[in-house]
Design an enzyme around this catalytic site. Structure first.
Site, PDB file in Angstrom:
ATOM      1  N   GLU A  77       0.122  -6.687  10.519  1.00  0.00           N
ATOM      2  CA  GLU A  77       1.449  -7.283  10.697  1.00  0.00           C
ATOM      3  C   GLU A  77       2.385  -6.217  11.270  1.00  0.00           C
ATOM      4  OE1 GLU A  77       2.555 -10.472  10.125  1.00  0.00           O
ATOM      5  OE2 GLU A  77       4.187  -9.498  11.218  1.00  0.00           O
ATOM      6  N   THR A 131       0.868  -1.185   0.000  1.00  0.00           N
ATOM      7  CA  THR A 131       0.000   0.000   0.000  1.00  0.00           C
ATOM      8  C   THR A 131       0.899   1.227   0.000  1.00  0.00           C
ATOM      9  OG1 THR A 131      -0.131  -0.147   2.423  1.00  0.00           O
ATOM     10  CG2 THR A 131      -1.956  -1.090   1.173  1.00  0.00           C
ATOM     11  N   LYS A 166       5.436   6.586   4.963  1.00  0.00           N
ATOM     12  CA  LYS A 166       4.174   6.591   4.197  1.00  0.00           C
ATOM     13  C   LYS A 166       2.982   6.287   5.099  1.00  0.00           C
ATOM     14  CE  LYS A 166       3.283   1.914   3.264  1.00  0.00           C
ATOM     15  NZ  LYS A 166       2.095   1.188   3.628  1.00  0.00           N
ATOM     16  N   CYS A 182       7.659   1.825   5.385  1.00  0.00           N
ATOM     17  CA  CYS A 182       6.499   1.832   6.281  1.00  0.00           C
ATOM     18  C   CYS A 182       6.276   3.158   6.996  1.00  0.00           C
ATOM     19  CB  CYS A 182       6.636   0.705   7.300  1.00  0.00           C
ATOM     20  SG  CYS A 182       6.501  -0.917   6.536  1.00  0.00           S
ATOM     21  N   LEU A 223       5.844  -6.788  11.657  1.00  0.00           N
ATOM     22  CA  LEU A 223       7.241  -7.228  11.536  1.00  0.00           C
ATOM     23  C   LEU A 223       8.166  -6.100  11.112  1.00  0.00           C
ATOM     24  CD1 LEU A 223       8.154  -7.592   8.315  1.00  0.00           C
ATOM     25  CD2 LEU A 223       6.777  -9.634   8.504  1.00  0.00           C
TER      26      LEU A 223
HETATM   27  C1  UDX Z   1       8.577  -0.539  11.080  1.00  0.00           C
HETATM   28  C2  UDX Z   1       7.968  -0.980  12.426  1.00  0.00           C
HETATM   29  O1  UDX Z   1       9.006  -1.069  13.406  1.00  0.00           O
HETATM   30  C3  UDX Z   1       7.259  -2.309  12.275  1.00  0.00           C
HETATM   31  O2  UDX Z   1       6.655  -2.671  13.490  1.00  0.00           O
HETATM   32  C4  UDX Z   1       6.219  -2.174  11.175  1.00  0.00           C
HETATM   33  O3  UDX Z   1       5.591  -3.405  10.953  1.00  0.00           O
HETATM   34  C5  UDX Z   1       6.857  -1.692   9.889  1.00  0.00           C
HETATM   35  O4  UDX Z   1       7.563  -0.479  10.102  1.00  0.00           O
HETATM   36  P1  UDX Z   1      10.771  -1.230   9.687  1.00  0.00           P
HETATM   37  O5  UDX Z   1      10.306  -0.251   8.647  1.00  0.00           O
HETATM   38  O6  UDX Z   1      11.273  -2.565   9.259  1.00  0.00           O
HETATM   39  O7  UDX Z   1       9.582  -1.499  10.731  1.00  0.00           O
HETATM   40  O8  UDX Z   1      11.973  -0.518  10.454  1.00  0.00           O
HETATM   41  P2  UDX Z   1      12.281  -0.015  11.934  1.00  0.00           P
HETATM   42  O9  UDX Z   1      13.213  -0.925  12.579  1.00  0.00           O
HETATM   43  O10 UDX Z   1      11.035   0.330  12.646  1.00  0.00           O
HETATM   44  O11 UDX Z   1      13.081   1.325  11.610  1.00  0.00           O
HETATM   45  C6  UDX Z   1      12.451   2.392  10.889  1.00  0.00           C
HETATM   46  C7  UDX Z   1      13.389   3.554  10.690  1.00  0.00           C
HETATM   47  O12 UDX Z   1      13.582   4.242  11.901  1.00  0.00           O
HETATM   48  C8  UDX Z   1      14.790   3.185  10.190  1.00  0.00           C
HETATM   49  O13 UDX Z   1      15.146   4.099   9.161  1.00  0.00           O
HETATM   50  C9  UDX Z   1      15.660   3.350  11.408  1.00  0.00           C
HETATM   51  O14 UDX Z   1      16.971   3.715  11.070  1.00  0.00           O
HETATM   52  C10 UDX Z   1      14.948   4.473  12.135  1.00  0.00           C
HETATM   53  N1  UDX Z   1      15.173   4.485  13.593  1.00  0.00           N
HETATM   54  C11 UDX Z   1      14.758   3.437  14.356  1.00  0.00           C
HETATM   55  C12 UDX Z   1      15.784   5.576  14.187  1.00  0.00           C
HETATM   56  O15 UDX Z   1      16.155   6.552  13.511  1.00  0.00           O
HETATM   57  N2  UDX Z   1      15.960   5.580  15.550  1.00  0.00           N
HETATM   58  C13 UDX Z   1      15.569   4.554  16.336  1.00  0.00           C
HETATM   59  O16 UDX Z   1      15.755   4.632  17.541  1.00  0.00           O
HETATM   60  C14 UDX Z   1      14.953   3.451  15.715  1.00  0.00           C
END
Ligand code: UDX
Length: 438
Positions: free
Chosen positions: A152, A88, A267, A264, A154
């Site tokens: 979800e 999406t 968006k 994720c 994850l």
């Molecule tokens: C995220 C959510 O965590 C997850 O539960 C959902 O299902 C999908 O979106 P994801 O996109 O895989 O997961 O990445 P995530 O580990 O959440 O990190 C997202 C972004 O935040 C990354 O660019 C990461 O570098 C950044 N981040 C994360 C920070 O800048 N600081 C932090 O403390 C944690």
């Protein structure tokens, strides 16, 4: 007869879900409209980088529990429960989610569904989607076909672990039968003591966007504190550590730096604002605009800092950017903060070389005009400035004393991932986000 499952859409979410459901012992069929993806998966190869997923996939194909197809008819005939895991993405030129894959796949599946089949949405969607799909299925599918919503949560990089051992399971259902079917699917997970939360449709849909909004807000909160620390000469990493000891705050997801990216969080908060606006609840989530803006400001600030370190000019200056993916342990470059910074500096006239352990092929597809170097030492050669934009382990473990071949020893640690003392002692000028200049 044990339940048979299908998974519609085999991207990061769907491929993982299909392999993990087979790992739980079910017979699973995965469908995608992209024949190349299906061919790769059927051959036991994961078309993207996700630690541990290739073994789970290969093991379950080998065991005869997992297969792949492009045929809707085959999927409809085969499965009792169908998980919709399509993308999406953000609509081009707008904030809201592009729902064409969700509606398109349910439209394609509906005429092939068996009586009593359950369609389970997993994609992140605007609240109200499940009810809309229920209306479509009532008109186009066999008797007794129902829909449920099972968001979800994850994380890329931990997808297998998060699917098999989630923090919680959330199911939005309209009937006891749907709940019972989902309890049967997740029985081994529930048996581990994982909370199973049963809600209505809109609550289940909202849980996902609320969770992602909270996480995005937490990151932007600490990055806002980083901005204040920069103005006041304070250190945001110490501040984060100190506030994180309060269990009500917690130290996870409190890493200040270049901010959030990926397919994720950015968006999802935009789509949430758009949907809340449609519902007349825009004021309730107006703060997410600020969250988005704080996040994007970190990228602009990193570019400004790089210009400052280079004495005010980018033209013909040689910069190495470490990291192209939006986070480590992924090859995903969607809305990658690091790549964004690299492109901005290149557009401003710098000669930028980008290194990444896993993400260069994807980066090249999106930005073919950029220069990529898969060998770290070659990437560093001749650099006047090194910008760490993604905290891969191999960057965190670099020994600054042994690095040579750069034209100058300037580093910007945009993820607060390096030890400032160590780098400074090795003769580098070290700058970071939200930390004092030595
Ligand atoms: C995220 C959510 O965590 C997850 O539960 C959902 O299902 C999908 O979106 P994801 O996109 O895989 O997961 O990445 P995530 O580990 O959440 O990190 C997202 C972004 O935040 C990354 O660019 C990461 O570098 C950044 N981040 C994360 C920070 O800048 N600081 C932090 O403390 C944690």
């Amino acid at each position: 007869m044990p339940l048979r499952l299908s998974v519609i859409g085999t991207g990061y979410l769907g491929a993982t879900h299909a392999a993990c459901m087979a790992e739980l012992g079910f017979e699973v069929i995965g469908l995608d409209v992209d024949p190349a993806k299906i061919e790769t998966l059927a051959a036991g190869r994961v078309p993207f980088y996700e630690p541990g997923l290739d073994e789970v996939l290969a093991r379950n194909i080998e065991a005869g529990r997992l297969s792949f197809t492009t045929s809707w008819e085959e999927v409809g005939r085969f499965a009792d429960v169908h998980f919709v895991c399509v993308g999406t993405p953000q609509t081009a030129g707008a904030q809201k989610a592009d729902m064409s894959q969700v509606f398109g796949s349910v439209d394609a599946l509906a005429p092939h569904l068996r009586e009593g089949a359950l369609v389970v949405g997993k994609s992140t969607v605007p609240v109200g989607t499940a009810a809309a799909l229920e209306g479509i299925l009532a008109k186009t599918a066999a008797d007794g076909v129902e829909i449920a919503w099972n968001p979800e949560f994850l994380r890329e990089g931990f997808a297998v672990q998060d699917t098999l051992h989630p923090d919680r399971l959330v199911v939005g259902v309209r009937s006891q039968r749907s709940e019972d079917l989902l309890r049967e699917v997740y029985a081994p997970v529930i048996a581990e003591g994982v909370p199973f939360i049963v809600t209505d449709f809109p609550t289940a849909e909202l849980v996902k966007v609320a969770a992602n909004s909270f996480l995005a807000t937490k990151i932007s909160f600490i990055n806002a504190m980083a901005e204040v620390c920069e103005a006041a000469g304070a250190d945001v990493t110490q501040l984060a550590q100190a506030i994180g000891y309060d269990p009500r705050i917690g130290n996870r997801f409190l890493a200040a730096g270049l901010g959030f990216g990926g397919g994720c969080l950015p968006k999802d908060i935009r789509a949430f604002m758009a949907r809340a606006g449609e519902l007349g609840a825009d004021e309730a989530v107006a703060f997410l605009r600020e969250v988005d803006q704080i996040n994007l400001r970190r990228r602009a600030h990193t570019v400004d800092l790089a210009r400052e370190v280079l004495g005010g000019e980018f033209l013909d200056r040689r910069i190495t950017v470490l990291g192209a993916t939006f986070k480590p342990e992924s090859d995903d470059v969607r809305d990658s903060p690091s790549l964004d910074v690299a492109v901005a500096m290149s557009n401003a006239g710098a000669t930028v070389v980008v290194h990444d352990p896993k993400g260069l092929a994807n980066a090249e597809r999106v930005y073919p005009h950029m220069t990529y170097e898969p060998d770290l030492m070659k990437a560093l050669a001749g650099a006047e400035l090194v910008v760490l934009g993604t905290e891969w382990r191999e960057y965190r473990e670099l020994d600054p004393a042994t690095l040579d071949g750069m034209a100058d020893k300037h580093v910007i640690d945009a993820r607060n991932a390096l030890d400032p003392d160590r780098w400074r002692k090795a003769g580098w000028s070290y700058r970071a986000l939200g930390r004092p200049t030595a």
